[in-house]
Design a protein around this motif. Structure first.
Motif, mmCIF file in Angstrom:
data_model
loop_
_atom_site.group_PDB
_atom_site.id
_atom_site.type_symbol
_atom_site.label_atom_id
_atom_site.label_comp_id
_atom_site.label_asym_id
_atom_site.label_seq_id
_atom_site.Cartn_x
_atom_site.Cartn_y
_atom_site.Cartn_z
ATOM 1 N N THR A 19 0.832 -1.203 0.000
ATOM 2 C CA THR A 19 0.000 0.000 0.000
ATOM 3 C C THR A 19 0.862 1.247 0.000
ATOM 4 O OG1 THR A 19 -1.702 -1.204 1.233
ATOM 5 C CG2 THR A 19 -1.891 1.185 1.192
ATOM 6 N N LEU A 20 1.933 1.225 0.781
ATOM 7 C CA LEU A 20 2.850 2.369 0.801
ATOM 8 C C LEU A 20 3.449 2.588 -0.585
ATOM 9 C CD1 LEU A 20 4.408 4.605 2.257
ATOM 10 C CD2 LEU A 20 6.135 2.881 2.862
ATOM 11 N N LYS A 21 3.863 1.518 -1.238
ATOM 12 C CA LYS A 21 4.436 1.656 -2.582
ATOM 13 C C LYS A 21 3.408 2.237 -3.557
ATOM 14 C CE LYS A 21 7.580 -0.997 -4.356
ATOM 15 N NZ LYS A 21 8.396 -2.086 -4.883
ATOM 16 N N GLU A 22 2.143 1.832 -3.424
ATOM 17 C CA GLU A 22 1.092 2.382 -4.283
ATOM 18 C C GLU A 22 0.943 3.888 -4.047
ATOM 19 O OE1 GLU A 22 -2.571 0.242 -3.695
ATOM 20 O OE2 GLU A 22 -1.628 -1.676 -4.228
ATOM 21 N N GLU A 23 0.995 4.290 -2.783
ATOM 22 C CA GLU A 23 0.864 5.708 -2.453
ATOM 23 C C GLU A 23 2.073 6.499 -2.968
ATOM 24 O OE1 GLU A 23 0.217 5.772 1.766
ATOM 25 O OE2 GLU A 23 -1.917 5.332 1.534
ATOM 26 N N ILE A 24 3.247 5.932 -2.836
ATOM 27 C CA ILE A 24 4.441 6.596 -3.358
ATOM 28 C C ILE A 24 4.348 6.715 -4.875
ATOM 29 C CG2 ILE A 24 6.944 6.394 -3.668
ATOM 30 C CD1 ILE A 24 7.050 5.122 -0.856
ATOM 31 N N GLN A 25 3.891 5.658 -5.526
ATOM 32 C CA GLN A 25 3.732 5.690 -6.991
ATOM 33 C C GLN A 25 2.749 6.778 -7.395
ATOM 34 O OE1 GLN A 25 5.365 4.064 -9.600
ATOM 35 N NE2 GLN A 25 4.226 5.641 -10.672
ATOM 36 N N THR A 26 1.664 6.923 -6.668
ATOM 37 C CA THR A 26 0.693 7.978 -6.963
ATOM 38 C C THR A 26 1.336 9.350 -6.825
ATOM 39 O OG1 THR A 26 -1.151 6.598 -6.225
ATOM 40 C CG2 THR A 26 -1.526 8.976 -6.275
ATOM 41 N N LEU A 27 2.078 9.544 -5.745
ATOM 42 C CA LEU A 27 2.755 10.822 -5.538
ATOM 43 C C LEU A 27 3.775 11.092 -6.643
ATOM 44 C CD1 LEU A 27 3.208 13.357 -3.885
ATOM 45 C CD2 LEU A 27 4.722 12.024 -2.385
ATOM 46 N N VAL A 28 4.550 10.089 -7.008
ATOM 47 C CA VAL A 28 5.536 10.239 -8.077
ATOM 48 C C VAL A 28 4.845 10.588 -9.392
ATOM 49 C CG1 VAL A 28 7.168 8.940 -9.537
ATOM 50 C CG2 VAL A 28 7.360 8.854 -7.042
ATOM 51 N N SER A 29 3.725 9.936 -9.676
ATOM 52 C CA SER A 29 3.018 10.201 -10.933
ATOM 53 C C SER A 29 2.425 11.609 -10.963
ATOM 54 C CB SER A 29 1.937 9.149 -11.189
ATOM 55 O OG SER A 29 0.894 9.263 -10.251
ATOM 56 N N LEU A 30 2.132 12.183 -9.803
ATOM 57 C CA LEU A 30 1.642 13.558 -9.742
ATOM 58 C C LEU A 30 2.794 14.567 -9.748
ATOM 59 C CD1 LEU A 30 -1.101 13.074 -7.005
ATOM 60 C CD2 LEU A 30 -1.490 13.464 -9.449
ATOM 61 N N LEU A 31 3.861 14.211 -9.084
ATOM 62 C CA LEU A 31 4.997 15.117 -8.948
ATOM 63 C C LEU A 31 5.802 15.258 -10.251
ATOM 64 C CD1 LEU A 31 6.352 16.878 -6.835
ATOM 65 C CD2 LEU A 31 7.652 14.890 -6.063
ATOM 66 N N THR A 32 5.899 14.185 -11.011
ATOM 67 C CA THR A 32 6.704 14.208 -12.238
ATOM 68 C C THR A 32 6.222 15.261 -13.238
ATOM 69 O OG1 THR A 32 7.354 11.912 -11.917
ATOM 70 C CG2 THR A 32 7.569 12.805 -14.153
ATOM 71 N N PRO A 33 4.941 15.275 -13.616
ATOM 72 C CA PRO A 33 4.521 16.310 -14.572
ATOM 73 C C PRO A 33 4.567 17.721 -13.975
ATOM 74 C CG PRO A 33 2.641 14.959 -13.931
ATOM 75 C CD PRO A 33 3.854 14.331 -13.337
ATOM 76 N N LEU A 34 4.336 17.835 -12.666
ATOM 77 C CA LEU A 34 4.440 19.135 -12.018
ATOM 78 C C LEU A 34 5.866 19.669 -12.142
ATOM 79 C CD1 LEU A 34 3.432 21.442 -10.171
ATOM 80 C CD2 LEU A 34 4.117 20.010 -8.238
ATOM 81 N N LEU A 35 6.844 18.815 -11.872
ATOM 82 C CA LEU A 35 8.238 19.235 -11.988
ATOM 83 C C LEU A 35 8.611 19.564 -13.429
ATOM 84 C CD1 LEU A 35 9.976 17.074 -9.304
ATOM 85 C CD2 LEU A 35 10.213 19.533 -9.592
ATOM 86 N N GLU A 36 8.075 18.832 -14.371
ATOM 87 C CA GLU A 36 8.321 19.154 -15.776
ATOM 88 C C GLU A 36 7.815 20.562 -16.081
ATOM 89 O OE1 GLU A 36 6.479 15.937 -17.921
ATOM 90 O OE2 GLU A 36 8.072 14.524 -17.363
ATOM 91 N N ASP A 37 6.625 20.886 -15.572
ATOM 92 C CA ASP A 37 6.074 22.229 -15.763
ATOM 93 C C ASP A 37 6.943 23.287 -15.083
ATOM 94 O OD1 ASP A 37 3.964 21.212 -17.209
ATOM 95 O OD2 ASP A 37 2.502 21.389 -15.580
ATOM 96 N N LEU A 38 7.375 23.000 -13.850
ATOM 97 C CA LEU A 38 8.207 23.961 -13.120
ATOM 98 C C LEU A 38 9.516 24.223 -13.854
ATOM 99 C CD1 LEU A 38 7.707 22.812 -9.412
ATOM 100 C CD2 LEU A 38 6.494 24.611 -10.669
ATOM 101 N N HIS A 39 10.126 23.161 -14.365
ATOM 102 C CA HIS A 39 11.372 23.332 -15.119
ATOM 103 C C HIS A 39 11.140 24.129 -16.409
ATOM 104 C CE1 HIS A 39 14.217 21.078 -12.669
ATOM 105 N NE2 HIS A 39 13.228 20.242 -12.426
ATOM 106 N N SER A 40 10.005 23.909 -17.048
ATOM 107 C CA SER A 40 9.668 24.690 -18.255
ATOM 108 C C SER A 40 9.475 26.163 -17.921
ATOM 109 C CB SER A 40 8.380 24.160 -18.904
ATOM 110 O OG SER A 40 8.604 22.901 -19.447
ATOM 111 N N ILE A 41 8.799 26.427 -16.810
ATOM 112 C CA ILE A 41 8.603 27.807 -16.378
ATOM 113 C C ILE A 41 9.944 28.460 -16.119
ATOM 114 C CG2 ILE A 41 7.781 29.240 -14.442
ATOM 115 C CD1 ILE A 41 5.401 27.227 -14.231
ATOM 116 N N LEU A 42 10.819 27.751 -15.433
ATOM 117 C CA LEU A 42 12.143 28.308 -15.150
ATOM 118 C C LEU A 42 12.948 28.554 -16.418
ATOM 119 C CD1 LEU A 42 13.124 26.278 -11.974
ATOM 120 C CD2 LEU A 42 12.781 28.755 -12.128
ATOM 121 N N ALA A 43 12.875 27.621 -17.335
ATOM 122 C CA ALA A 43 13.641 27.758 -18.580
ATOM 123 C C ALA A 43 13.163 28.950 -19.401
ATOM 124 C CB ALA A 43 13.534 26.477 -19.398
#
Length: 148
Positions: free
Chosen positions: A121-145
């Motif tokens: 269950t913990l791994k599922e929750e971490i996977q959910t967080l990673v799947s949400l965080l990854t595109p957010l970080l892509e957007d943040l890096h694009s904004i910075l660039a």
């Protein structure tokens, strides 16, 4: 550092919410003024907040690969790929000392898990967080660039 960075961004937003309705507007303002690279700028705060999220993502990805990973090693690897390139020798040395304070895997995982939760269950929750965080970080890096 993180709370101060967050505070700096919030303070500017609160000074004129209609003008600084989002971080892009704040970054544009500082880029136009030529203050984006100054130590006390919101742009620098945003950069360091993004880098700390990069570190968090790298650490969570290590846990996903192996929930029993050696935490000191996982933290060091996450640090090396996300923060170390931006740190001088003093900060890097401080991080090496800080590595000695990282809890062991069992303690760290226990802190993350709720009372009745198991590793799957913990791994599922971490996977959910990673799947949400990854595109957010892509957007943040694009904004910075595009802003700085």
């Amino acid at each position: 550092m993180l709370s101060f960075s967050k505070y700096r961004l919030e303070k500017l937003h609160e000074s004129d919410p209609s003008l600084y309705s989002n971080v892009v507007e704040i970054l544009k303002k500082e880029a136009t003024e030529g203050s984006a690279r100054k130590v006390a700028s919101c742009s620098r705060a945003f950069v360091w907040l993004t880098r700390s999220l990069d570190f968090t993502l790298a650490l969570l990805q290590s846990l996903l690969k192996d929930i029993g990973v050696n935490m000191e090693q996982a933290v060091e690897e996450a640090y090396n790929i996300s923060l170390k390139p931006w740190h001088g020798w003093i900060s890097s040395a401080a991080c090496k000392v800080g590595l000695k304070l990282v809890p062991d895997n069992k303690t760290f995982v226990r802190i993350l898990m709720t009372k009745d939760e198991d590793h799957d269950t913990l791994k599922e929750e971490i996977q959910t967080l990673v799947s949400l965080l990854t595109p957010l970080l892509e957007d943040l890096h694009s904004i910075l660039a595009s802003s700085i």
